[in-house]
Design a protein around this motif. Structure first.
Motif, PDB file in Angstrom:
ATOM      1  N   TYR A 243      38.899  38.606  40.616  1.00 41.15           N
ATOM      2  CA  TYR A 243      39.696  39.639  39.963  1.00 41.15           C
ATOM      3  C   TYR A 243      40.688  38.964  39.013  1.00 41.15           C
ATOM      4  CZ  TYR A 243      38.207  42.287  44.146  1.00 41.15           C
ATOM      5  OH  TYR A 243      37.491  42.862  45.167  1.00 41.15           O
ATOM      6  N   LYS A 244      40.659  39.329  37.751  1.00 40.49           N
ATOM      7  CA  LYS A 244      41.552  38.729  36.754  1.00 40.49           C
ATOM      8  C   LYS A 244      42.416  39.822  36.114  1.00 40.49           C
ATOM      9  CE  LYS A 244      39.579  36.130  33.762  1.00 40.49           C
ATOM     10  NZ  LYS A 244      38.617  35.654  32.748  1.00 40.49           N
ATOM     11  N   ILE A 282      39.743  42.576  35.062  1.00 41.28           N
ATOM     12  CA  ILE A 282      38.352  42.202  34.832  1.00 41.28           C
ATOM     13  C   ILE A 282      37.808  41.604  36.121  1.00 41.28           C
ATOM     14  CG2 ILE A 282      36.794  40.691  33.532  1.00 41.28           C
ATOM     15  CD1 ILE A 282      38.785  40.828  31.219  1.00 41.28           C
ATOM     16  N   MET A 283      36.612  42.046  36.527  1.00 45.12           N
ATOM     17  CA  MET A 283      36.003  41.556  37.765  1.00 45.12           C
ATOM     18  C   MET A 283      34.685  40.862  37.446  1.00 45.12           C
ATOM     19  SD  MET A 283      36.910  44.967  39.913  1.00 45.12           S
ATOM     20  CE  MET A 283      37.024  45.887  38.370  1.00 45.12           C
ATOM     21  N   SER A 323      42.588  36.774  41.939  1.00 42.23           N
ATOM     22  CA  SER A 323      42.204  36.749  43.351  1.00 42.23           C
ATOM     23  C   SER A 323      40.698  36.570  43.446  1.00 42.23           C
ATOM     24  CB  SER A 323      42.601  38.056  44.060  1.00 42.23           C
ATOM     25  OG  SER A 323      43.970  38.333  43.913  1.00 42.23           O
ATOM     26  N   VAL A 324      40.269  36.076  44.610  1.00 40.50           N
ATOM     27  CA  VAL A 324      38.837  35.905  44.875  1.00 40.50           C
ATOM     28  C   VAL A 324      38.525  36.457  46.255  1.00 40.50           C
ATOM     29  CG1 VAL A 324      36.935  34.267  45.150  1.00 40.50           C
ATOM     30  CG2 VAL A 324      38.688  33.854  43.401  1.00 40.50           C
ATOM     31  N   GLU A 325      37.446  37.232  46.354  1.00 38.46           N
ATOM     32  CA  GLU A 325      36.968  37.754  47.627  1.00 38.46           C
ATOM     33  C   GLU A 325      35.455  37.630  47.699  1.00 38.46           C
ATOM     34  OE1 GLU A 325      39.996  41.377  48.821  1.00 38.46           O
ATOM     35  OE2 GLU A 325      38.289  41.843  47.530  1.00 38.46           O
ATOM     36  N   TYR A 326      34.942  37.578  48.915  1.00 35.06           N
ATOM     37  CA  TYR A 326      33.503  37.640  49.149  1.00 35.06           C
ATOM     38  C   TYR A 326      33.186  39.011  49.728  1.00 35.06           C
ATOM     39  CZ  TYR A 326      33.236  32.628  48.316  1.00 35.06           C
ATOM     40  OH  TYR A 326      33.294  31.391  47.736  1.00 35.06           O
ATOM     41  N   ILE A 327      32.318  39.738  49.057  1.00 34.49           N
ATOM     42  CA  ILE A 327      32.004  41.114  49.442  1.00 34.49           C
ATOM     43  C   ILE A 327      30.524  41.215  49.794  1.00 34.49           C
ATOM     44  CG2 ILE A 327      31.946  43.511  48.628  1.00 34.49           C
ATOM     45  CD1 ILE A 327      34.236  42.815  46.749  1.00 34.49           C
TER      46      ILE A 327
END
Length: 521
Positions: A243-244, A282-283, A323-327
């Protein structure tokens, strides 16, 4: 500049305003106790039915019987003198548009509504064959556990194959793979004569390729789609989503242009949300096997108790720049389903409340078709005046001025921004003056309170702008442009030729007559 006159809306009386307010603000009193359980029950029964069909592998044989029945109906229509136009028998409340079609009232309705099965998965050829009623929810539930997915898998569970082909479809993988029509390999169709054909893009194919290119965007006005063969690709269990945050509209446009490089090795998905005139996110997604370290976050956003995705995104960018996530992959694909993008906030205002999510979130979302079928007339009038449901497809280079125009005319946020690669092909959506170009879908959904908004006048401003930049308007939405402007936005050359040579003129309504606002209520 042309000055167009529009019939002014008759202002509602004080009593009508009171009734509208009550029906709009308290619609949840019907939706929560009735439509949510009904939707959950429908989905459960349908899922069990699909599992049984897959278990006994009865779909291919049943498909032959269903197609034969369509041919029998068309044979009878031909024998009776071809006196009326042909339409499918699908009820208006089952379509994704918020409108009910008027063109079906005096037409011959052909029963095609039982075509909702997956027919074949061929991992050697990397294709899947499906009937047009198959939904994106079915596809993802079937393919992902087997290690595959569609290159373009649009977000809402209830979107159907037929709607995405006869209409169109864009998704966060489209920056690389194009629109939904671009991942299709073959169409099985029944013509008005009752003839069954299989058409594809190969010029050497038995049936040629011109009909294949004429079908997308045609809204079922050339033939009846009975099956589609679609590309598949390998997938992984998770999406690594970055996520930016962007702080100005110019930064959003510049960064999105840079990030939409379809040749980038480490990006498989690109989309953006614009939360106001300046703030956005922006993702960037990448197929992943999962976190490499224990401190990396796995976020199963599809769980019933999780925040609506767009609110989760805004919370993240309010806290940090990146941020960074694993979905989980299926959760990612259907990230906008539980809140129907952000339409559900007007229907169940407390739907994102933590108590409601834990107690009732497992029943969400209500089926769009059920919401449409139960919308009272008083709410329809309100939606006619102030509800916006538009997707404008414009060159990415024009994004900044387009968002500015939406802000001036509509002022609904968030805006959905989804880049997609458009290559030159024959058909209605024919690219002008280029062999390929990066476009972006600007989606506005919800009820506007913008002062001076007028559903027809404002939409015409947007339509004229889109035409001026060689863009396109998704035709599930309200279309107010005259027929001449529609022919300027879309290239009717191949479409008109195929309708003439395939005997469609007296068989199907013209596409403009089918989509224009005057033929919907």
């Amino acid at each position: 500049m042309d000055i167009e006159k529009y019939e002014e809306d008759v202002p509602p009386t004080r009593w009508e305003n009171i009734v509208e307010f009550i029906m709009f603000r308290f619609r949840w009193l019907f939706v929560v106790p009735f439509l949510l359980p009904l939707s959950f029950l429908f989905n459960t029964v349908f899922d069990i039915r699909n599992r049984l069909i897959h278990l006994v592998n009865s779909a291919p044989n049943a498909h032959v019987r269903k197609v034969n029945y369509i041919q029998e109906q068309l044979k009878e229509w031909n024998e009776n003198g071809r006196k009326t136009k042909l339409v499918n028998a699908r009820p208006g409340w089952l379509t994704m548009s918020f409108r009910f079609p008027l063109y079906k009232e005096n037409a011959t309705k052909i029963a095609t509504d039982k075509l909702f099965d997956i027919l074949e998965l061929d991992v050697e050829r990397m294709i899947i064959k499906v009937e047009p009623g198959v939904t994106m929810g079915q596809i993802s539930r079937y393919l992902i556990p087997r290690g595959y997915t569609l290159p373009v898998l649009p977000e809402l569970d209830d979107l159907t194959i037929g709607g995405l082909i006869n209409g169109c479809g864009v998704e966060s993988g489209s920056f690389r793979h194009g629109m939904f029509q671009h991942i299709c390999e073959q169409f099985e169709v029944v013509m008005s004569s009752g003839e069954l054909r299989t058409v594809g893009p190969d010029p050497e194919a038995k049936e040629g390729n011109s009909l294949f290119y004429a079908i997308p965007w045609s809204q079922g006005t050339i033939c009846f789609l009975t099956a589609a063969t679609i590309k598949i690709i390998p997938c992984k269990k998770y999406v690594k989503l970055t996520y930016k945050k962007t702080s100005t509209l110019n930064e959003m446009c510049q960064s999105l242009t840079t990030d939409s490089d379809r040749f980038a090795d480490n990006v498989d998905f690109v989309e953006a949300l614009q939360f106001d005139k300046n703030k956005g996110c922006i993702m960037l997604g990448e197929f992943s096997d999962g976190p490499d370290t224990d401190d990396e976050v796995i976020n199963p956003i599809g769980r019933w108790y999780k925040k609506w995705f767009y609110t989760h995104v805004e919370d993240l960018i309010n806290k940090r720049q990146q941020s960074v996530e694993y979905i989980p992959l299926r959760d990612y694909y259907h990230r906008h389903s539980r809140s129907i993008f952000w339409e559900l906030r007007d229907i169940v205002p407390f739907g994102n409340n933590i108590i409601f999510r834990y107690l009732m979130g497992w029943l969400c979302p209500p089926k769009i078709a059920f919401l449409k079928a139960t919308t009272p007339n008083v709410l329809r009038k309100l939606y006619d005046r102030s509800h916006v449901l538009q997707d404008m497809l414009i060159p990415l280079e024009n994004l900044e001025e387009c968002v500015t125009l939406f802000d001036e005319e509509v002022e609904i946020y968030p805006l959905w921004l989804c880049p997609f690669y458009l290559k030159y092909q024959p058909g209605l959506m024919r690219l002008k003056n280029a062999t390929s170009k990066m476009y972006v879908d600007v989606g506005a959904y919800g009820v506007t309170t913008k002062k001076g908004y007028h559903h027809a006048r404002t939409t015409r401003v947007l339509e004229k702008y889109v035409i001026s930049v060689n863009g396109f308007q998704m035709t599930y939405a309200d279309i107010y442009m005259p027929k001449a402007e529609y022919a300027e936005m879309f290239d009717r050359t191949l479409y008109d030729w195929k309708r003439t040579t395939e005997g469609c003129l007296d068989a199907f309504p013209d596409i403009y007559d089918k989509i224009c606002r005057n033929n919907r209520r």
